[in-house]
Design an enzyme around this catalytic site. Structure first.
Site, PDB file in Angstrom:
ATOM      1  N   SER A 194       0.995  -1.267  -0.089  1.00 51.86           N
ATOM      2  CA  SER A 194       0.037  -0.076   0.012  1.00 51.86           C
ATOM      3  C   SER A 194       1.063   1.178   0.037  1.00 51.86           C
ATOM      4  O   SER A 194       1.764   1.378  -0.845  1.00 51.86           O
ATOM      5  CB  SER A 194      -0.932  -0.023   1.177  1.00 51.86           C
ATOM      6  OG  SER A 194      -1.947   0.790   0.925  1.00 51.86           O
TER       7      SER A 194
ATOM      8  N   HIS B 161      -7.406  -5.896   0.849  1.00 50.88           N
ATOM      9  CA  HIS B 161      -6.488  -5.011   0.799  1.00 50.88           C
ATOM     10  C   HIS B 161      -5.466  -5.700   2.064  1.00 50.88           C
ATOM     11  O   HIS B 161      -5.691  -5.398   3.022  1.00 50.88           O
ATOM     12  CB  HIS B 161      -6.737  -3.714   1.168  1.00 50.88           C
ATOM     13  CG  HIS B 161      -5.687  -2.543   1.163  1.00 50.88           C
ATOM     14  ND1 HIS B 161      -5.094  -2.248  -0.305  1.00 50.88           N
ATOM     15  CD2 HIS B 161      -5.026  -1.927   2.132  1.00 50.88           C
ATOM     16  CE1 HIS B 161      -4.150  -1.257   0.278  1.00 50.88           C
ATOM     17  NE2 HIS B 161      -4.181  -1.088   1.623  1.00 50.88           N
TER      18      HIS B 161
HETATM   19  C1  GTR Z   1      -5.189   4.306   2.470  1.00 52.68           C
HETATM   20  C2  GTR Z   1      -4.807   5.243   1.354  1.00 52.68           C
HETATM   21  C3  GTR Z   1      -4.142   4.482   0.242  1.00 52.68           C
HETATM   22  C4  GTR Z   1      -3.255   3.312   0.894  1.00 52.68           C
HETATM   23  C5  GTR Z   1      -3.476   2.804   2.183  1.00 52.68           C
HETATM   24  C6  GTR Z   1      -2.585   2.102   2.994  1.00 52.68           C
HETATM   25  O1  GTR Z   1      -6.096   4.850   3.307  1.00 52.68           O
HETATM   26  O2  GTR Z   1      -5.805   5.978   1.004  1.00 52.68           O
HETATM   27  O3  GTR Z   1      -3.568   5.139  -0.835  1.00 52.68           O
HETATM   28  O4  GTR Z   1      -1.959   3.920   0.794  1.00 52.68           O
HETATM   29  O5  GTR Z   1      -3.904   3.589   3.070  1.00 52.68           O
HETATM   30  O6  GTR Z   1      -1.352   2.567   3.052  1.00 52.68           O
HETATM   31  O7  GTR Z   1      -2.999   1.139   3.709  1.00 52.68           O
END
Ligand code: GTR
Length: 381
Positions: A220, A362
């Protein structure tokens, strides 16, 4: 001298992204040399200035890297690894900043081993050097058992992951930038990438690590950082991004889920101020995220995504690989093995651009790591 003609198979440009192979002055990139000497440097400069921001002049920063502890024995992964604790100290005008990381090296290694650097954007539970908390986010025991060394540093120790005015962590070395911040000054992602390069500095000094075979990995925001680190620091043989999405591995034009406006609303400090120009204005960007992927060429780049990660947008993540592929062709290499959107649980491991798409949320987990290591076994080892 006879000119070698390379036939480049250009993918369909459904999102109207800028061409990787057309220089700012309009000339076309026809050879790998054109790419290396002209187009690559101008793209790197563009992403520094317009998106992630550039580091300040570091010439008066003294960096000291030292091993502060070495442990081996039954308490360290049941004797299967040597653990070294490394301290990176940066000093500028009597201001100090320190971060540490731990390296695990297979205890039975007979020769220098390839390695992974993990950019750990989660808490210590996910990259615990004591290995009391085991997490599939950083399966260090498995990595060791497969004959790789690994190191993880905690992004929070390097630069805070919240808005604090660029005053703490790495930023504290540069008080001169607090009230007078140029529009192209570094965002936090650039600092985290800098830290991953300091791990590489250490790897170059470590006799049991093969520094020519190192992958930088992140998830991420860590994945965005891994790609930006690999783009800038050509010592890395591979960059691996898990679910990095917006401003990482996903094309911004036509993207669903998170947009540039949304990422800048919550995390403006990750980027250069210049990036604000492109919020709700993606069409004005002289680049898109396939530029970031292509900066890895001819080295290895690997991205992974999850079926349910609609915020990251798997289709746009895949599209950046499709669009980056022509640069690998310039080098006479297979980039991405197929242009049709990847199916879950069917990894694409043949080319220099590797990818998998997995059923799930995610996250970065054991399945992802197994794929990264299978791919590294095949292409990096
Ligand atoms: C979220 C962000 C993403 C991603 C994520 C993470 O809130 O919007 O771009 O980076 O965090 O790092 O898990």
């Amino acid at each position: 001298m006879e000119e070698i003609k390379i036939m480049i198979n250009i993918p369909e440009n459904k999102r109207n992204v800028p061409s990787l192979l057309t220089c700012i002055d309009g000339t076309e990139v026809k050879t790998a040399q054109d790419w290396i000497n002209k187009r690559r440097p101008e793209i790197l400069e563009m992403l520094r200035r317009e998106e992630y921001g550039r580091l300040p002049d570091m010439s008066d920063v003294e960096i000291k890297i030292q091993v502060t502890a070495v442990r081996q024995g039954p308490k360290i992964m049941n004797g299967r690894a040597v653990r070294k604790t490394v301290e990176v100290e940066a000093v500028r005008k009597e201001r100090h900043f320190i971060f540490t990381f731990d390296v695990f090296i297979p205890a039975d290694a007979k020769e220098p081993v390839p390695a992974f650097v993990e950019i750990c954007n989660r808490g210590p539970m996910n990259c615990d050097p004591a290995r009391e908390n085991l997490s599939s986010f950083y399966p260090a025991e498995t990595i060791i058992s497969r004959g790789y060394a690994c190191a993880a540093f905690r992004t929070h120790e390097v630069a805070p992951d919240y808005e604090e005015g660029f005053k703490t962590g790495f930023h504290r070395l540069f008080p001169d930038y607090v009230d007078n911040r140029p529009d192209d000054a570094w965002g936090t992602i650039t600092v985290w990438a800098w830290a991953a390069s300091r791990v590489m500095d250490y790897f170059e000094m470590e006799p049991m690590i093969d520094a020519a075979k190192v992958a930088v990995v992140g998830h991420s925001r860590g994945g965005k950082t891994a790609l930006w680190c690999g783009a800038q620091d050509e010592r890395f043989a591979m960059a691996i991004s898990s679910c990095s999405g917006n401003s990482g591995d996903a094309i911004s034009r036509g993207k669903t889920g998170e947009s540039i406006a949304q990422i800048l609303d919550r995390f403006p400090f990750w980027f250069a101020k210049n990036y604000q120009k492109y919020a709700n204005n993606e069409e004005a960007m002289p680049f898109d995220q396939h530029f970031l992927i292509a900066l890895m060429a001819p080295r290895l780049v690997y991205t992974s995504t999850k079926t349910n990660d609609s915020w990251a947008d798997p289709v746009s993540e895949f599209e950046s690989l499709v669009q980056a592929d022509p640069v690998y062709q310039l080098f006479g290499l297979e980039g991405l093995e197929q242009r049709e959107f990847s199916l879950p649980e069917q990894p694409l491991h043949n080319g220099h651009i590797g990818h998998h798409h997995k059923t799930g949320e995610h996250n970065m987990d054991d399945y992802d790591w197994d794929q990264y290591m299978d791919y590294a076994d095949r292409h990096m080892k």
